[in-house]
Design a protein around this motif. Sequence first.
Motif, short mmCIF file in Angstrom:
data_model
loop_
_atom_site.label_atom_id
_atom_site.label_comp_id
_atom_site.label_asym_id
_atom_site.label_seq_id
_atom_site.Cartn_x
_atom_site.Cartn_y
_atom_site.Cartn_z
N THR A 97 0.86 -1.21 -0.15
CA THR A 97 -0.09 0.02 0.07
C THR A 97 0.93 1.38 -0.12
O THR A 97 2.02 1.04 0.42
N THR A 98 0.52 2.19 -0.45
CA THR A 98 1.33 3.53 -0.58
C THR A 98 0.51 4.43 0.78
O THR A 98 1.00 5.71 0.96
N ALA A 99 -0.51 3.91 1.58
CA ALA A 99 -1.02 4.51 2.60
C ALA A 99 -0.88 3.77 3.81
O ALA A 99 -1.84 2.84 3.77
N PHE A 100 -0.13 3.81 4.57
CA PHE A 100 -0.11 2.82 5.78
C PHE A 100 -1.36 2.69 6.70
O PHE A 100 -1.76 1.53 7.18
N GLU A 101 -1.97 3.80 6.62
CA GLU A 101 -3.31 3.55 7.56
C GLU A 101 -4.39 2.77 6.81
O GLU A 101 -5.15 2.34 7.67
N GLN A 102 -4.11 2.60 5.52
CA GLN A 102 -5.21 1.66 5.29
C GLN A 102 -5.10 0.28 5.49
O GLN A 102 -5.88 -0.64 5.60
N ASN B 80 10.09 3.40 -7.53
CA ASN B 80 9.97 4.52 -8.39
C ASN B 80 9.57 5.69 -7.77
O ASN B 80 8.78 6.56 -8.20
N PHE B 81 10.50 5.96 -6.77
CA PHE B 81 10.55 7.26 -6.00
C PHE B 81 9.41 7.52 -5.27
O PHE B 81 8.84 8.62 -4.93
N ARG B 82 8.56 6.43 -5.09
CA ARG B 82 7.50 6.45 -4.10
C ARG B 82 7.64 5.55 -2.78
O ARG B 82 8.13 4.28 -3.24
N TRP B 83 7.23 5.66 -1.85
CA TRP B 83 7.41 4.89 -0.56
C TRP B 83 6.18 3.89 -0.62
O TRP B 83 5.22 4.25 -0.72
N VAL B 84 6.53 2.78 -0.64
CA VAL B 84 5.54 1.62 -0.77
C VAL B 84 5.76 0.74 0.58
O VAL B 84 6.93 0.46 0.88
N THR B 85 4.70 0.37 1.36
CA THR B 85 4.64 -0.41 2.65
C THR B 85 4.37 -1.60 2.20
O THR B 85 3.09 -2.04 1.59
N ARG B 86 5.26 -2.99 2.31
CA ARG B 86 5.01 -4.12 2.28
C ARG B 86 4.65 -4.64 3.64
O ARG B 86 5.16 -4.54 4.52
N PHE B 87 3.31 -5.24 3.92
CA PHE B 87 2.90 -5.82 5.02
C PHE B 87 2.41 -7.25 5.01
O PHE B 87 2.12 -7.77 3.77
#
Length: 210
Positions: free
Chosen positions: A134-139, A167-174
């Motif tokens: 996700t790109t929004a961890f709160e999700q 690609n210069f975006r922070w993505v959270t792997r959960f």
Amino acid sequence: MQSINLLPLELRPKKLDKRSLFVRSGVTLGVLACLVGYGSFLVKIYMSQKEGERIEAEMAALQPELQRVEAIEKEISDNRKKAEILEQLRGARIPWSQVFSDVKTVTPEALWLATVTLNTYDADKTVLEIEGETTAFEQVGVFILKLRSLPYFSSVELVDARDKDVNFRWVTRFKVHASLAPIPQGLQVVPKDGKDEAKKNSSARGGEGR
């Protein structure tokens, strides 16, 4: 007639000293025994080394066979675990199509799933392991709360979350673990055999009534 020995003392024959002879013989025998014992000890050491080398050579020759046996044992163990999981799923009669459909329904739009794996840790604990990004961890928190509202799970916990640059975006792997709960009677899937058996019993009762 008494004889007189006129030879000098150094040329006169000496009397045999039996005690000294016994002592010398004993010392000689003791030395020989020590030499024999030491030689026997060296022979035993040599034989032990040879035996050790022989055993090591046999173990090295058997190593591929041992590895093959261990691989077979591991495969048998894995197959048994898979069979146990299938038996548990069959006994639980879990409506998996409905489970996955509901999981997909409660997944937020800003979150996407990567893998969904079913793991059995022991006879009483079966866990649905869900990995996603996700790109929004709160999700992720929203997703966990929605999973907890489903009747299929007794507990839902976040076990891992890591950020990475894509690609210069922070993505959270959960990773989320959802422990399966006993399925309520109303949600259980009734096997077709059970329906057929119920129909047969109903027909039999009707025939008896007539």
